[in-house]
Design a protein around this motif. Structure first.
Motif, mmCIF file in Angstrom:
data_model
loop_
_atom_site.group_PDB
_atom_site.id
_atom_site.type_symbol
_atom_site.label_atom_id
_atom_site.label_comp_id
_atom_site.label_asym_id
_atom_site.label_seq_id
_atom_site.Cartn_x
_atom_site.Cartn_y
_atom_site.Cartn_z
ATOM 1 N N UNK B 82 80.095 69.366 57.358
ATOM 2 C CA UNK B 82 79.892 70.804 57.482
ATOM 3 C C UNK B 82 78.595 71.121 58.208
ATOM 4 N N UNK B 83 78.548 72.307 58.821
ATOM 5 C CA UNK B 83 77.301 72.869 59.336
ATOM 6 C C UNK B 83 77.100 74.199 58.652
ATOM 7 N N UNK B 84 75.843 74.659 58.637
ATOM 8 C CA UNK B 84 75.520 75.940 57.998
ATOM 9 C C UNK B 84 74.763 76.786 59.008
ATOM 10 N N UNK B 85 75.169 78.067 59.121
ATOM 11 C CA UNK B 85 74.501 78.980 60.064
ATOM 12 C C UNK B 85 73.884 80.130 59.285
ATOM 13 N N UNK B 86 72.570 80.266 59.397
ATOM 14 C CA UNK B 86 71.829 81.342 58.703
ATOM 15 C C UNK B 86 70.940 80.756 57.629
ATOM 16 N N UNK B 87 69.728 80.286 58.050
ATOM 17 C CA UNK B 87 68.840 79.579 57.117
ATOM 18 C C UNK B 87 67.931 80.564 56.394
ATOM 19 N N UNK B 107 76.753 68.047 54.442
ATOM 20 C CA UNK B 107 76.110 68.981 55.361
ATOM 21 C C UNK B 107 75.375 68.168 56.416
ATOM 22 N N UNK B 108 75.665 68.448 57.680
ATOM 23 C CA UNK B 108 75.101 67.681 58.798
ATOM 24 C C UNK B 108 73.886 68.375 59.394
ATOM 25 N N UNK B 109 73.961 69.713 59.569
ATOM 26 C CA UNK B 109 72.865 70.415 60.253
ATOM 27 C C UNK B 109 72.865 71.885 59.879
ATOM 28 N N UNK B 110 71.673 72.531 59.983
ATOM 29 C CA UNK B 110 71.613 73.982 59.738
ATOM 30 C C UNK B 110 70.992 74.663 60.960
ATOM 31 N N UNK B 143 84.173 69.705 60.230
ATOM 32 C CA UNK B 143 85.375 70.318 59.659
ATOM 33 C C UNK B 143 85.144 71.732 59.170
ATOM 34 N N UNK B 144 83.962 72.002 58.582
ATOM 35 C CA UNK B 144 83.733 73.302 57.914
ATOM 36 C C UNK B 144 82.433 73.921 58.410
#
Ligand SMILES: NC(=O)c1ccc[n+]([C@@H]2O[C@H](COP(=O)([O-])OP(=O)(O)OC[C@H]3O[C@@H](n4cnc5c(N)ncnc54)[C@H](O)[C@@H]3O)[C@@H](O)[C@H]2O)c1
Ligand SMILES: NC(=O)c1ccc[n+]([C@@H]2O[C@H](COP(=O)([O-])OP(=O)(O)OC[C@H]3O[C@@H](n4cnc5c(N)ncnc54)[C@H](O)[C@@H]3O)[C@@H](O)[C@H]2O)c1
Lengths: 207, 207
Positions: B82-87, B107-110, B143-144
């Protein structure tokens, strides 16, 4: 008792209606609302009946009328006062979230048992020690307690809250809390979200 | 299609079974499981059939057997990247949450678009600029995507993610995202929790 599926849709109706109101849309039909949820428009009409909204002009529901009826139904016009226990990562994110107020939740105070955190400031709140829990709950008639402590601590924190007469608990710790019959617990379990997504990916894997 | 009520119960079964396993309990009956959810034990048996667990000795379900079957069903043994957008507040709480890994989410990167945040470190992650989104998604087969940006920004971030081929979005912004039919969006709407609690308090108000 209201079906969970209906209760799940109601805040989403509220969200959609608020955005329509912002775009100055006056009316919306049950067919248009149904499209957002992949349900049949008769289901939307059933939901609206549960909400208790009577208006049904030929051109559909009044956006403002239905939105106000939802606010009345959800009780978000009555301000619920809340406390939060566990000023860690999630607790401090929630404490600073303006969305709580939009839904009628007025956070009064936040508590923690870590001496290095007590006295620190998060947004408008100073982190209070657990021994001032009783004083705050008594003087503010607190309706809801938000639990954001580690799961091993959650039951003992819950027992303390219940002994102070609080009847509604919003539990973010991934564990089942046991409470007396007159207390309600709403569990937020993020595993639910991950589970739904990974189940979707697993069943749609294009291998 | 699996009923939402069942899907809602499955991570909770997993949580309860993990705690039983920790306490070295070997077997659990459908009646015992039913008590946690105020459902009938035939509903539990239906859920277990949906999960695809076959074991049914006289003494109830094997705790470990059923737990493993749930992990298989949910696909949480396959690691989803997964990646996350909005730290921001919520994004950084989620990025540091060990619970993500427990449910098979790696979680791979933000990412963030605020220059004053890019380059800062949250837990094991360095906040990346949005221009490196494409490079990371291509080299890690993501994937997510987790969206924790303000609601006004969510649709444009979503469009960018979908254009990179991501098929599953976990959306924490309180707004409906429109996506192509082959993309799934799981909305986490905290308003739901507040709504259920305030509705309970309103209908149980001891005046
Ligand atoms: N961080 C997330 O994104 C996230 C997401 C979903 C669920 N959760 C759950 O929410 C809870 C909090 O997670 P977190 O990441 O914020 O953890 P955290 O460790 O950052 O915060 C926990 C806080 O609770 C305090 N605490 C511990 N025991 C206490 C007690 N008995 N009384 C009062 N305060 C106490 C600690 O001092 C700490 O400040 C956990 O149960 C976690 O599983 C977290
Ligand atoms: N904080 C909470 O407890 C909470 C709870 C539930 C839901 N939410 C929702 O989650 C979202 C995040 O809330 P928050 O409190 O963390 O907000 P925040 O303002 O603290 O964080 C938002 C982050 O997104 C970044 N951002 C904005 N536009 C972007 C873009 N186009 N591309 C990349 N990054 C962008 C900002 O720079 C910021 O770091 C909001 O939609 C909010 O409604 C928050």
């Amino acid at each position: 008792n209201i079906p969970e599926q209906t209760l799940r849709r109601i805040p989403m109706y509220h969200q959609i209606l608020s955005e329509m109101e912002r775009k100055r849309v006056q009316y919306i039909s049950s067919k248009q609302l149904a499209r957002y949820f992949q349900v049949d428009d008769t289901q939307v009409r059933k939901d609206v009946a549960i909400i208790g909204y009577k208006g049904k002009p030929k051109s559909g529901y009044s956006v403002t009328g239905l939105k106000n009826a939802i606010e009345e139904f959800l009780g978000i016009n009555y301000e619920n006062t809340a406390i939060l226990i566990g000023a860690g990562h999630l607790g401090s994110a929630l404490a600073q979230y303006p969305g709580l107020k939009e839904y009628g939740l007025k956070l009064i105070a936040i508590f923690d048992n870590d001496p290095s955190k007590i006295g620190n400031v998060i947004g408008p709140f100073t982190i209070l020690p657990m021994d001032s829990l009783q004083r705050v709950v008594k003087s503010y008639d607190i309706g809801i307690a938000i639990i954001t402590v580690p799961k091993e601590e959650a039951q003992s924190v819950c027992n303390r809250i219940v002994s102070l007469g609080i009847k509604a608990i919003w539990n973010f710790a991934p564990t089942q809390l046991s409470v007396p019959p007159d207390v309600t617990v709403r569990n937020e379990n993020i595993a639910m979200g991950i589970a739904m997504l990974s189940h979707y990916l697993k069943t749609h894997k294009i291998q």
